[in-house]
Write an enzyme that holds these catalytic residues in place. Structure first.
Site, PDB file in Angstrom:
ATOM      1  CG  HIS A 165      -1.663  -1.253   1.456  1.00 15.88           C
ATOM      2  ND1 HIS A 165      -2.863  -1.574   0.869  1.00 15.88           N
ATOM      3  CD2 HIS A 165      -1.318  -2.318   2.222  1.00 15.88           C
ATOM      4  CE1 HIS A 165      -3.244  -2.779   1.274  1.00 15.88           C
ATOM      5  NE2 HIS A 165      -2.313  -3.260   2.090  1.00 15.88           N
ATOM      6  CB  SER A 286      13.260  23.120 -14.782  1.00 12.17           C
ATOM      7  OG  SER A 286      12.491  24.289 -14.962  1.00 12.17           O
ATOM      8  CE  LYS A 292      11.371  20.175 -10.878  1.00 17.07           C
ATOM      9  NZ  LYS A 292      10.039  20.584 -11.205  1.00 17.07           N
ATOM     10  CD  GLU A 299       8.579  12.819 -15.114  1.00 18.79           C
ATOM     11  OE1 GLU A 299       7.775  13.358 -14.339  1.00 18.79           O
ATOM     12  OE2 GLU A 299       9.414  13.465 -15.764  1.00 18.79           O
TER      13      GLU A 299
END
Ligand code: ARG
Length: 472
Positions: A165, A286, A292, A299
């Site tokens: 979980h 970024s 970043k 992804e």
């Protein structure tokens, strides 16, 4: 507005009964050359096998067969070198090649299509292509397993929170977690191997749908192309695409597995977890936020099942309710298959690269483990094993110990014996040891469990079962 049909010339290959040229839109909707040119290699190889067989059977002369095969080899070289002029009016790869063959060797080119149709031709080409992909994907999966095994070997004692979980459950080693994927990808490989074995029958010689009156030898063409046998039913041969469905199903499952691992890399490399660092080579910055460090590669891998599973659904949709035998609908099978393959190959290579480069922070993993009371089950197990308490009662007592640690704001193994005995007087000093994550890890000696000795054995076994083992 569509262009007016022109009267003068008709289609060079099938235009015999036609008085007018096709509408420009007809050419547009019908043409597949922009994507099926990828089949040129398979198309030429299959045509050569067919021509040789026609020559050997005396259906065409040996001289013509030879000229055809040689001409086809020239065409293969032209296409490979990027020197071939593809034409949309010639529709597809089959007719582009045949038309060029005529330019190269003259009238004999027209004999190649004896006892054959584009229907069995395209079915053969695509089978050969997908069969080749099964091998490619297998090799990429093996390389990925190797990258996982290499990391795992370093981390059989690296403690991390095992989760259910997405909540801290019990201590596991980082190696054990990675090895879960080695097994998954191992099963994925067997799916490609199984699919490959089933698809390895030759449609060639089924002709349009009914077979041919010419005395062809389907066994010989099947053998030349590395198929186990010719397909037994000519209608099935030209219309079946379940071989590609199985391939895409295996691809969709693999992509789904990759996305789970990608998601974990994304979580682990986030500031909240901080378990790993992905290399600069597989991260991006970024354009606006200088601090970043984005896991774009992971992804993108996470997103791939969308299009790969989409390809499977597309193919199922194309074939659903298609009456026997061939229908032009089947031309629509190729783009999703090519797209899914390209993206799966890419995702596998990227995942392998990320894993090989990944930097692991064992201290941060261990810290996260301590914060989550991960050894609570070990205390409950101790109560059962040492005090012969029923597990439910042990569970309850342990819950009180966790509540005590929580109220003090300390880790479980920071509690003293006096603390433990305030909850249950029979608790002894060795119960404290059970709260140590490394003890917990080492205790899980059951087969397939996370104890370092078990995981070391699992790594050795996986290397034996998977690495340098030829699959599909
Ligand atoms: N380009 C076609 C395909 O991909 C080849 C077969 C065409 N057959 C036909 N009867 N029109 O399916």
């Amino acid at each position: 507005m569509t262009k007016k049909p022109q009267k003068k010339t008709t289609h060079t290959i099938w235009g015999g009964r036609f008085a007018a040229q096709p509408d420009a839109l007809m050419v547009e909707v019908n043409a597949s050359i922009d994507f099926d040119k990828r089949l040129y290699h398979e198309d030429i190889t299959a045509s050569q096998a067919h021509a040789e067989m026609l020559g050997a059977q005396g259906i065409i002369s040996k001289a013509d067969a030879k000229a055809i095969c040689k001409g086809l080899e020239t065409i293969r070289a032209e296409i490979t070198a990027g020197k071939f002029q593809f034409s949309k009016t010639l529709e597809d790869i089959h007719m582009n090649i045949e038309s060029r063959l005529k330019e190269l060797i003259g009238a004999a080119a027209g004999r190649l299509h004896t006892a054959r149709s584009r229907n069995d031709q395209v079915a053969t080409d695509l089978r050969l292509w997908v069969r080749g992909q099964c091998g490619e994907i297998d090799r990429a999966l093996m390389a990925l397993q190797d990258a996982l095994l290499t990391q795992a070997a370093q981390h059989t004692k690296t403690l991390m929170p095992g989760m259910t979980h997405l909540q801290t459950a019990q201590p596991v080693s980082f190696a054990h977690h990675l090895m879960a994927y080695v097994e998954m990808f191992g099963r994925d490989r067997t799916r490609f191997t199984d699919a490959r074995a089933r698809m390895n029958e030759s449609p060639l010689g089924a002709a349009a749908l009914a077979g041919t009156p010419f005395p062809i030898d389907r066994d010989s063409t099947a053998k030349k192309l590395g198929f186990d046998a010719p397909m037994a039913n000519s209608m099935d041969a030209v219309s079946a695409r379940d071989f590609a469905m199985e391939y895409l199903a295996a691809a969709a499952i693999t992509a789904t597995h990759l996305s789970r691992l990608a998601e974990e890399l994304i979580l682990w490399s986030s500031e909240r977890f901080g378990f790993i660092r992905l290399s600069d080579a597989f991260s991006t910055g970024s354009s606006i936020m200088p601090q970043k460090r984005n896991p774009d590669a992971a992804e993108l891998v996470r997103a791939k099942p969308a299009r790969i599973t989409g390809a499977l659904i597309t193919l199922l949709g194309i074939v659903k309710a298609l009456p026997m035998s061939y229908g032009k609908d089947l031309q629509e099978d190729k783009e999703p298959i090519f797209d899914a393959s390209d993206h799966l190959n890419m995702a596998l290579a990227v995942m392998e690269g990320m894993l090989r480069d990944m930097h692991v922070f064992p201290e941060i993993m261990a810290e996260a483990l301590n914060a989550g009371y991960a050894t609570a089950t070990d205390l409950a197990d101790w109560l059962v094993a040492n005090l012969n308490l029923p597990f439910r009662e042990a569970h309850h007592i342990t819950g009180q110990v966790v509540a005590l640690a929580e109220s003090r704001g300390v880790r479980l193994d920071a509690l003293t014996l006096t603390d433990l005995q305030s909850v249950h007087s029979a608790l002894r000093a060795d119960a404290l040891d059970a709260l140590n994550p490394a003890t917990s890890l080492a205790a899980r000696q059951s087969f397939g469990g996370t104890a370092p000795a078990q995981v070391k054995a699992a790594i050795a076994s996986a290397r034996k079962r998977f690495i340098n083992k030829k699959g599909a």
